[in-house]
Design an enzyme around this catalytic site. Structure first.
Site, mmCIF file in Angstrom:
data_model
loop_
_atom_site.group_PDB
_atom_site.id
_atom_site.type_symbol
_atom_site.label_atom_id
_atom_site.label_comp_id
_atom_site.label_asym_id
_atom_site.label_seq_id
_atom_site.Cartn_x
_atom_site.Cartn_y
_atom_site.Cartn_z
ATOM 1 N N ASN A 6 0.803 -1.172 0.141
ATOM 2 C CA ASN A 6 -0.093 -0.125 -0.031
ATOM 3 C C ASN A 6 0.857 1.231 0.002
ATOM 4 O O ASN A 6 1.588 1.483 1.195
ATOM 5 C CB ASN A 6 -0.930 0.005 1.338
ATOM 6 C CG ASN A 6 -1.688 1.187 1.129
ATOM 7 O OD1 ASN A 6 -1.841 1.929 0.400
ATOM 8 N ND2 ASN A 6 -2.345 1.304 2.308
ATOM 9 N N LYS A 8 -0.148 4.219 -0.444
ATOM 10 C CA LYS A 8 -0.696 5.527 0.081
ATOM 11 C C LYS A 8 -0.281 6.450 -0.766
ATOM 12 O O LYS A 8 -0.080 6.450 -2.097
ATOM 13 C CB LYS A 8 -0.236 5.495 1.478
ATOM 14 C CG LYS A 8 -0.168 4.514 2.266
ATOM 15 C CD LYS A 8 -0.121 4.629 3.786
ATOM 16 C CE LYS A 8 -0.146 3.445 4.732
ATOM 17 N NZ LYS A 8 -0.314 3.541 6.210
ATOM 18 N N HIS A 93 -9.804 0.962 4.264
ATOM 19 C CA HIS A 93 -8.483 1.226 4.957
ATOM 20 C C HIS A 93 -8.902 2.173 6.287
ATOM 21 O O HIS A 93 -9.756 2.939 6.044
ATOM 22 C CB HIS A 93 -7.496 1.792 4.361
ATOM 23 C CG HIS A 93 -6.247 1.776 4.706
ATOM 24 N ND1 HIS A 93 -5.754 2.633 5.525
ATOM 25 C CD2 HIS A 93 -5.184 0.914 4.728
ATOM 26 C CE1 HIS A 93 -4.437 2.562 6.221
ATOM 27 N NE2 HIS A 93 -4.176 1.440 5.564
ATOM 28 N N GLU A 95 -7.359 4.422 7.369
ATOM 29 C CA GLU A 95 -7.161 5.791 6.912
ATOM 30 C C GLU A 95 -8.338 6.691 6.439
ATOM 31 O O GLU A 95 -8.644 7.710 6.487
ATOM 32 C CB GLU A 95 -5.914 6.159 6.182
ATOM 33 C CG GLU A 95 -4.524 6.175 6.870
ATOM 34 C CD GLU A 95 -3.261 5.540 6.451
ATOM 35 O OE1 GLU A 95 -3.113 5.455 5.145
ATOM 36 O OE2 GLU A 95 -2.588 4.805 7.104
ATOM 37 N N GLU A 163 -6.015 -5.288 10.336
ATOM 38 C CA GLU A 163 -5.121 -4.313 10.661
ATOM 39 C C GLU A 163 -5.212 -3.333 11.636
ATOM 40 O O GLU A 163 -6.133 -2.505 11.739
ATOM 41 C CB GLU A 163 -4.946 -3.417 9.409
ATOM 42 C CG GLU A 163 -4.439 -3.817 8.182
ATOM 43 C CD GLU A 163 -3.909 -2.827 7.119
ATOM 44 O OE1 GLU A 163 -2.600 -2.923 6.884
ATOM 45 O OE2 GLU A 163 -4.463 -1.554 7.241
ATOM 46 N N GLY A 169 1.820 1.935 10.445
ATOM 47 C CA GLY A 169 2.826 3.261 10.470
ATOM 48 C C GLY A 169 3.279 3.570 11.809
ATOM 49 O O GLY A 169 4.144 4.544 11.922
ATOM 50 N N SER A 206 2.681 -2.451 10.644
ATOM 51 C CA SER A 206 4.441 -2.370 10.820
ATOM 52 C C SER A 206 4.981 -3.346 10.494
ATOM 53 O O SER A 206 5.977 -4.059 11.329
ATOM 54 C CB SER A 206 4.615 -2.009 12.164
ATOM 55 O OG SER A 206 4.062 -0.547 12.236
HETATM 56 C C1 PEP Z 1 -1.054 -0.079 5.874
HETATM 57 O O1 PEP Z 1 -1.155 1.303 5.658
HETATM 58 O O2 PEP Z 1 -1.804 -0.703 5.650
HETATM 59 C C2 PEP Z 1 -0.049 -0.618 6.771
HETATM 60 C C3 PEP Z 1 0.034 -1.693 7.156
HETATM 61 O O3 PEP Z 1 1.213 0.375 6.782
HETATM 62 P P1 PEP Z 1 2.478 0.025 7.693
HETATM 63 O O4 PEP Z 1 3.059 -1.348 7.157
HETATM 64 O O5 PEP Z 1 3.397 1.361 7.436
HETATM 65 O O6 PEP Z 1 2.192 -0.012 8.869
#
Ligand code: PEP
Length: 242
Positions: A6, A8, A93, A95, A163, A169, A206
């Site tokens: 992803n 973003k 997601h 976000e 998630e 993040g 992460s």
């Molecule tokens: C995400 O945005 O779906 C995500 C898992 O980000 P990160 O790996 O940076 O935590």
């Protein structure tokens, strides 16, 4: 196993070009054993994805609207994404839920539209830290699945990503037992909604080369959704091969 990136709202055009150039060099034969790589890309990279013709890679939209076309300023048409070669749609997601106020019913409309157009859908679910600390993980996952999958006829094109919002993040990966427990809860709810026991459940939050193989070895983890560590070819390639 599906390993999804992803991106973003990151990467300049030259960085995106370089990413795929290095990617091809890292993997000249473009064979990925039994892994599939999926890139969720912003719309301005769709022509790039279309032009690359990379094998064993699929790409998808990070966001798409619930209507084909119309007066929806700033939105992405799912029909255009499809015609440009997108096979996947990322929906729900955290976000989008948190920063852009997407509700369960709106997310559901997108899921229905994406499936109807033949996309594979990766529906993200996960609790905030506050919800976890209040013992609400099960309730939150149940509600997000219930809402997101309303009127969805069980099918093989629906994938779930667990998630935990507090792990996205932040560098904080969920503990193995928390991932296992959450995946069990999701599995239970999916079964009660009539979905096949084979419905893939990915983990995201992460993920990096240092923890990816451990997470992939956990019970009922069918893949990974990777944000930060997918922005450079080398770590993402390591994750893909872990
Ligand atoms: C995400 O945005 O779906 C995500 C898992 O980000 P990160 O790996 O940076 O935590």
């Amino acid at each position: 196993m599906i390993i999804a990136a992803n991106w973003k709202m990151n990467l300049r055009p030259c960085e995106a070009q370089n990413f795929f150039k290095t990617w091809s060099e890292l993997n000249p034969g473009q064979s990925l054993k039994n892994r599939s790589a999926v890139f969720f890309l912003p719309p301005y990279y769709w022509p790039l994805a279309q032009s690359l013709g990379l094998k064993n890679l699929a790409w998808g939209t990070q966001n798409m609207f619930s209507e084909d076309f119309g007066a929806f300023t700033g939105e992405n048409s799912p029909v255009v994404a499809k015609e440009m070669g997108a096979q996947w749609a990322l929906v729900g997601h955290s976000e989008r839920r948190q920063l852009f106020g997407e509700t369960g019913s709106f997310i559901n409309k997108k899921v229905l539209k994406a499936l109807n157009l033949g996309f594979k859908v990766l529906l993200c679910v996960g609790e905030t830290l506050e919800q976890r600390q209040s013992g609400l993980v099960q309730d939150v996952l149940d509600q997000q699945l219930q809402e997101g999958l309303t009127h969805v006829v069980p099918n093989l094109h629906t994938f779930i990503a667990y998630e935990p919002v507090w792990a996205i993040g932040t560098g904080l990966t969920a503990r193995q037992e928390d991932i296992t427990k959450a995946h069990r809860m999701i599995r239970h709810r999916l079964l009660s909604l009539g979905f096949s026991p084979e419905t893939p459940i990915l983990y995201g939050g992460s993920v990096k080369p240092e923890n990816s193989s451990e997470i992939l070895s956990l019970e009922d983890v069918s893949g990974l959704l990777v944000g930060g560590a997918s922005l450079k070819p080398d770590p993402f390639f390591k994750i893909l091969n872990s």
